[in-house]
Design a protein around this motif. Structure first.
Motif, PDB file in Angstrom:
ATOM      1  N   ILE A  73       8.129 -14.179  61.936  1.00  0.00           N
ATOM      2  CA  ILE A  73       7.223 -14.520  61.910  1.00  0.00           C
ATOM      3  C   ILE A  73       8.332 -14.926  60.105  1.00  0.00           C
ATOM      4  O   ILE A  73       8.440 -14.608  59.501  1.00  0.00           O
ATOM      5  N   LEU A  74       8.070 -16.153  59.909  1.00  0.00           N
ATOM      6  CA  LEU A  74       8.306 -17.219  59.297  1.00  0.00           C
ATOM      7  C   LEU A  74       6.976 -17.858  58.521  1.00  0.00           C
ATOM      8  O   LEU A  74       5.943 -18.597  59.187  1.00  0.00           O
ATOM      9  N   ILE A  75       6.823 -17.411  56.935  1.00  0.00           N
ATOM     10  CA  ILE A  75       5.477 -17.556  56.127  1.00  0.00           C
ATOM     11  C   ILE A  75       6.245 -19.346  55.327  1.00  0.00           C
ATOM     12  O   ILE A  75       6.935 -18.325  53.695  1.00  0.00           O
ATOM     13  N   ASP A  76       5.935 -20.245  54.434  1.00  0.00           N
ATOM     14  CA  ASP A  76       5.919 -21.149  53.891  1.00  0.00           C
ATOM     15  C   ASP A  76       4.930 -20.556  52.477  1.00  0.00           C
ATOM     16  O   ASP A  76       3.915 -20.988  52.989  1.00  0.00           O
ATOM     17  N   TYR A  77       5.773 -19.804  52.147  1.00  0.00           N
ATOM     18  CA  TYR A  77       4.766 -19.964  50.779  1.00  0.00           C
ATOM     19  C   TYR A  77       4.444 -20.702  50.029  1.00  0.00           C
ATOM     20  O   TYR A  77       3.048 -21.092  48.823  1.00  0.00           O
TER      21      TYR A  77
ATOM     22  N   VAL B  82      -1.446 -13.274  53.388  1.00  0.00           N
ATOM     23  CA  VAL B  82      -1.739 -12.996  53.548  1.00  0.00           C
ATOM     24  C   VAL B  82      -2.945 -12.992  55.200  1.00  0.00           C
ATOM     25  O   VAL B  82      -2.456 -11.934  55.898  1.00  0.00           O
ATOM     26  N   GLN B  83      -2.678 -13.995  54.892  1.00  0.00           N
ATOM     27  CA  GLN B  83      -3.051 -14.458  56.354  1.00  0.00           C
ATOM     28  C   GLN B  83      -2.368 -14.667  57.503  1.00  0.00           C
ATOM     29  O   GLN B  83      -2.935 -13.974  58.976  1.00  0.00           O
ATOM     30  N   GLU B  84      -1.315 -15.412  56.841  1.00  0.00           N
ATOM     31  CA  GLU B  84      -0.165 -15.105  58.093  1.00  0.00           C
ATOM     32  C   GLU B  84      -0.021 -14.073  58.819  1.00  0.00           C
ATOM     33  O   GLU B  84       0.610 -13.878  59.806  1.00  0.00           O
ATOM     34  N   ILE B  85       0.566 -12.585  58.257  1.00  0.00           N
ATOM     35  CA  ILE B  85       0.998 -11.824  58.204  1.00  0.00           C
ATOM     36  C   ILE B  85      -0.646 -10.686  58.903  1.00  0.00           C
ATOM     37  O   ILE B  85      -0.681 -10.218  60.166  1.00  0.00           O
TER      38      ILE B  85
ATOM     39  N   LEU C 261       7.978  -5.025  58.947  1.00  0.00           N
ATOM     40  CA  LEU C 261       8.320  -5.185  57.279  1.00  0.00           C
ATOM     41  C   LEU C 261       8.783  -6.705  56.853  1.00  0.00           C
ATOM     42  O   LEU C 261       8.582  -7.801  57.744  1.00  0.00           O
ATOM     43  N   LEU C 262       7.271  -6.803  55.839  1.00  0.00           N
ATOM     44  CA  LEU C 262       7.031  -8.693  55.142  1.00  0.00           C
ATOM     45  C   LEU C 262       8.466  -8.667  54.217  1.00  0.00           C
ATOM     46  O   LEU C 262       8.452  -7.731  53.118  1.00  0.00           O
TER      47      LEU C 262
ATOM     48  N   ALA D 174       8.524  -9.985  58.703  1.00  0.00           N
ATOM     49  CA  ALA D 174       8.156 -11.586  58.282  1.00  0.00           C
ATOM     50  C   ALA D 174       8.980 -11.814  57.302  1.00  0.00           C
ATOM     51  O   ALA D 174       9.391 -11.255  56.538  1.00  0.00           O
ATOM     52  N   VAL D 175       8.510 -12.895  56.949  1.00  0.00           N
ATOM     53  CA  VAL D 175       9.695 -13.641  55.621  1.00  0.00           C
ATOM     54  C   VAL D 175       8.731 -14.117  55.188  1.00  0.00           C
ATOM     55  O   VAL D 175       8.023 -15.613  55.349  1.00  0.00           O
TER      56      VAL D 175
END
Length: 325
Positions: free
Chosen positions: A187-191, A197-200, A143-144, A168-169
């Motif tokens: 999964i931690l993504i700093d927008y 897209v690349q990170e997930i 889940l994102l 993932a967030v």
């Protein structure tokens, strides 16, 4: 009684704590003496004049509350005066009393006080209905969650982890991402700094997310399709990034993906009651046993609702901002 009124749409200062008539419970309703309510972005839109309450609903903002039943209308069974409850509302939570359809009541989970319980109805009903009842997130899937540090996001992380999914967030900055990690996000993504897209894709060996819970809307539509796995499901629940976008249907078909959009406020009473019943069956036990908990950033008196709106306007919070009576 007193309630937060909106004499004229505008900024946070448009919210006025004023004397208003007491509501009366109609057929199938109970009257709740409100102990606390919580701020949702829909309240901000209503304050600005962009999101009117459904016909027949309270004109005051507030989509959830917790308190005690003080009166019961005709045709209500299974509830009694004095019961401590929390409730999903179409409006009216920013007040000392509110009339609530009985099908939208939930008992306060064991171990929680009324202030914490006020932070539960909207987020649990939104997440459960969209991620599980509509998008059918399954154990082992990814889940994102966009806006992982929001009230919706903090609940989505916990519920997805509780059923055995990988989470993932996206969130803005290391502090908010750290809070998401504490709740179980994998999964931690700093927008602000990274391309989700690349990170997930990187984190899933190129597969993508099975389900995406999106509060942004138009701005993220094309990128969300790219981030989806084959047979992925995109659940749109917010429009912070606009309402209109172009969609490459070939890309959607190639993914065999599904896009859904759903809100709670305008749904018929029977649909809301079905969602509330599902939340009571599936989510309430997780809260009672401590697997899932409400995340309350801060509490403020109801009379200071304007300050609470400023906090949410600036996204200066993690979880929910709660107003107390």
């Amino acid at each position: 009684m007193r309630a937060i009124t909106i004499p004229e749409p505008g900024g946070p200062e448009a919210l006025v704590w004023a004397d208003v008539p007491d509501p009366q419970p109609a057929e199938g309703e109970v009257l709740v003496e409100v102990a606390a309510s919580a701020v949702n972005r829909a309240d901000l839109l209503q304050r600005q004049g962009f999101y009117d309450p459904p016909p027949g609903s309270s004109l005051y903002p507030g989509l959830e509350c917790a308190g005690r039943i003080v009166d019961i209308g005709p045709g209500v069974h299974g509830w009694a005066v004095g019961d401590e409850v929390c409730a999903l509302l179409a409006g009216g939570g920013y007040a000392e009393k509110v009339a609530v359809p009985a099908g939208q009541l939930l008992p306060v989970p064991s171990g929680l006080d009324l202030i914490s319980a006020a932070a539960l109805p909207e987020v649990t009903c939104t997440v459960w209905s969209n991620v599980f009842m509509i998008a059918h997130l399954r154990p082992g899937e990814t889940l994102l969650v966009h806006g992982g540090a929001s009230g919706i996001g903090t609940m989505a992380i916990q519920l997805a982890k509780a059923v055995g999914a990988r989470v993932a967030v996206t969130a803005g900055g290391p502090e908010k991402l750290a809070r998401c990690a504490e709740l179980g996000a994998d999964i931690l993504i700093d927008y602000r700094e990274q391309d989700f897209v690349q990170e997930i894709r990187k984190a899933t060996d190129g597969k993508g997310a099975d389900v995406i819970l999106d509060i942004i809307g138009a701005k993220y539509l094309q990128r969300n399709i790219k981030a989806l796995a084959v047979s992925g499901r995109l659940a749109i629940i917010g429009l912070q990034g606009g309402v209109k976008a172009e969609l490459n249907l070939a890309a959607l078909m190639a993914k065999r993906a599904a896009i859904t959009g759903a809100g709670l406020r305008a749904r018929p009473l029977n649909e809301k009651a079905a969602i509330v019943a599902a939340v009571r069956e599936h989510v309430w036990p997780l809260i009672s046993n401590g697997q899932v908990r409400p995340i309350v950033d801060r509490t403020l008196p109801m009379s200071e609702a304007a300050e609470a709106h400023r906090v949410v306007d600036e996204s200066a919070h993690v979880g929910k901002v709660v107003l107390t009576v």
